[in-house]
Structure formats: C-alpha cells, structure tokens
Design a protein around this motif. Sequence first.
Motif, PDB file in Angstrom:
ATOM      1  N   SER A 120       0.877  -1.359  -0.425  1.00 30.15           N
ATOM      2  CA  SER A 120      -0.199  -0.009  -0.173  1.00 30.15           C
ATOM      3  C   SER A 120       1.095   1.051   0.144  1.00 30.15           C
ATOM      4  O   SER A 120       0.207   2.392  -0.122  1.00 30.15           O
ATOM      5  N   THR A 121       1.967   1.038   0.154  1.00 32.40           N
ATOM      6  CA  THR A 121       2.603   2.272   0.081  1.00 32.40           C
ATOM      7  C   THR A 121       3.613   2.308  -0.847  1.00 32.40           C
ATOM      8  O   THR A 121       3.997   1.344  -2.095  1.00 32.40           O
ATOM      9  N   PRO A 122       2.928   3.733  -1.751  1.00 33.63           N
ATOM     10  CA  PRO A 122       3.625   3.685  -3.224  1.00 33.63           C
ATOM     11  C   PRO A 122       5.428   4.071  -3.452  1.00 33.63           C
ATOM     12  O   PRO A 122       5.832   4.571  -2.843  1.00 33.63           O
ATOM     13  N   PRO A 123       6.103   3.555  -4.594  1.00 36.22           N
ATOM     14  CA  PRO A 123       7.257   3.066  -4.778  1.00 36.22           C
ATOM     15  C   PRO A 123       7.394   5.103  -5.106  1.00 36.22           C
ATOM     16  O   PRO A 123       6.569   5.927  -5.054  1.00 36.22           O
ATOM     17  N   TRP A 124       8.363   5.173  -4.642  1.00 36.92           N
ATOM     18  CA  TRP A 124       9.174   6.697  -4.886  1.00 36.92           C
ATOM     19  C   TRP A 124       8.662   7.634  -6.225  1.00 36.92           C
ATOM     20  O   TRP A 124       8.783   8.265  -5.705  1.00 36.92           O
ATOM     21  N   TRP A 125       9.325   6.613  -6.760  1.00 37.69           N
ATOM     22  CA  TRP A 125       8.844   7.155  -8.092  1.00 37.69           C
ATOM     23  C   TRP A 125       7.862   7.293  -8.773  1.00 37.69           C
ATOM     24  O   TRP A 125       7.477   7.961  -9.811  1.00 37.69           O
ATOM     25  N   HIS A 126       6.750   7.263  -8.481  1.00 43.33           N
ATOM     26  CA  HIS A 126       5.119   7.273  -8.878  1.00 43.33           C
ATOM     27  C   HIS A 126       4.449   8.747  -8.678  1.00 43.33           C
ATOM     28  O   HIS A 126       3.845   8.160  -9.787  1.00 43.33           O
ATOM     29  N   ILE A 127       5.507   9.551  -8.101  1.00 38.90           N
ATOM     30  CA  ILE A 127       4.813  10.953  -8.081  1.00 38.90           C
ATOM     31  C   ILE A 127       5.345  11.410  -9.501  1.00 38.90           C
ATOM     32  O   ILE A 127       4.776  12.526 -10.091  1.00 38.90           O
ATOM     33  N   TYR A 128       6.629  10.876  -9.738  1.00 38.71           N
ATOM     34  CA  TYR A 128       6.561  10.942 -11.925  1.00 38.71           C
ATOM     35  C   TYR A 128       5.930  11.180 -12.132  1.00 38.71           C
ATOM     36  O   TYR A 128       6.119  11.061 -13.452  1.00 38.71           O
ATOM     37  N   LYS A 129       4.760  10.017 -12.245  1.00 34.52           N
ATOM     38  CA  LYS A 129       4.286   9.325 -13.675  1.00 34.52           C
ATOM     39  C   LYS A 129       3.126  10.296 -13.996  1.00 34.52           C
ATOM     40  O   LYS A 129       3.120   9.912 -15.198  1.00 34.52           O
ATOM     41  N   PRO A 130       2.996  10.718 -13.059  1.00 37.25           N
ATOM     42  CA  PRO A 130       1.990  12.923 -14.001  1.00 37.25           C
ATOM     43  C   PRO A 130       2.145  13.169 -14.878  1.00 37.25           C
ATOM     44  O   PRO A 130       1.996  13.746 -15.918  1.00 37.25           O
ATOM     45  N   PHE A 131       3.721  13.456 -14.712  1.00 39.60           N
ATOM     46  CA  PHE A 131       5.025  14.478 -15.517  1.00 39.60           C
ATOM     47  C   PHE A 131       5.126  13.918 -17.283  1.00 39.60           C
ATOM     48  O   PHE A 131       5.032  13.860 -18.016  1.00 39.60           O
ATOM     49  N   PHE A 132       5.338  11.747 -16.357  1.00 39.30           N
ATOM     50  CA  PHE A 132       5.304  11.683 -18.098  1.00 39.30           C
ATOM     51  C   PHE A 132       3.513  11.106 -18.713  1.00 39.30           C
ATOM     52  O   PHE A 132       4.250  11.169 -19.806  1.00 39.30           O
ATOM     53  N   HIS A 133       3.196  11.115 -18.511  1.00 38.34           N
ATOM     54  CA  HIS A 133       2.351  10.771 -19.011  1.00 38.34           C
ATOM     55  C   HIS A 133       1.382  12.488 -19.719  1.00 38.34           C
ATOM     56  O   HIS A 133       0.917  12.369 -21.042  1.00 38.34           O
ATOM     57  N   LEU A 134       1.930  13.406 -18.722  1.00 39.40           N
ATOM     58  CA  LEU A 134       1.832  14.588 -19.929  1.00 39.40           C
ATOM     59  C   LEU A 134       2.478  15.039 -20.566  1.00 39.40           C
ATOM     60  O   LEU A 134       2.215  15.367 -22.326  1.00 39.40           O
ATOM     61  N   ALA A 135       3.436  14.882 -20.410  1.00 34.39           N
ATOM     62  CA  ALA A 135       4.786  14.903 -21.184  1.00 34.39           C
ATOM     63  C   ALA A 135       4.572  13.805 -22.925  1.00 34.39           C
ATOM     64  O   ALA A 135       3.914  14.375 -23.678  1.00 34.39           O
TER      65      ALA A 135
END
Length: 163
Positions: free
Chosen positions: A17-32
């Motif tokens: 249930s703890t998100p991985p550290w890199w999960h917060i960067y996924k919105p930027f990837f999808h937006l790019a």
Amino acid sequence: MDVMTDSEIRDHMKRFSTPPWWHIYKPFFHLACLLICVSMAIRVSLPWKPIWMIGAAAQFIGLYALLHGASHYHLSRNRKLNDAFGVFLATILGTSFHAYRTCHFRHHVRLRQEDDPQEVVHTYPKSRAVTAALIVLASVIGAALFIWVRVPFLGARYGSARR
C-alpha cells in the motif's frame, strides 16, 4: 502451507500500500507523452494521425488511473503532496478531486447497489431495455460522463471525503 500471522499480514499489506518513490513522477511522464502525441497528431497526415490520436487518448487513461490512485492516497507517501497531485490531475481531467474521492469512496461502500455512484447498470433493474442501453452508453462515454457530470453533483450531494 505456511500461515501468516496477523502482524506478518499487516507488514505485507503495508509494503503493497506504500507507493514507490518514482510513482510521483508518472503524471509528468503522461503529460509529456500527451503533448507529444497531440502535437504529432496535428502535424502528420493519414495513416499516422489516428495512431497519434490513440496515443493521446491512452495518456488520458493513464492520467485517470493516477487520479484513481491519488484518491486512495497511493500516488505519494506524503498525503499533502498526494492530494496536491490529485487536484492537479483532476484539473487536467476537468473535474474536482475531492468530489471524485467522495464519490469513489461511496462506490466502495455501496458497491453494485442502487446508490453506487459509479454503477449505472443498477439504476433501472426492472427494465432490460434501459439496462442494455445504459451498458452501451456507459461503455462508450461512461467515464467521461462520470468525471464531468456525476462527480461534481454527487460530490456536493454526499459531502467531502477529505481526511
């Protein structure tokens, strides 16, 4: 077969249930990727245009999946940052994050019942024709209708799910 103790189960669940550290960067990837796909869809001609348009649509699905994760506090380990990204994602998708969370939590509590805000199939259980029409409509434009129409109204109706 090994049986897990209660504390082992809790530790196991906490790990997932703890998100991985890199999960917060996924919105930027999808937006790019969304910006690249949209700009390419504008610039190219057939037969490539539909491929880039499908790529852009896929990024919206990815952004919606991240909104869903943020509603469950699974986008960031920091709740304030998680909610800030949830608001950011909801803004991009044209809805309210807190209203979405309210409706989605109610969906978990009232799953597949008549007052489940995310289930249109149970709206008219006595009419097969209406149910069939709703299933087709929900399959084609259901997510967009839910995000843009039902979420704001039902979120206001059911109150806030802020913690």
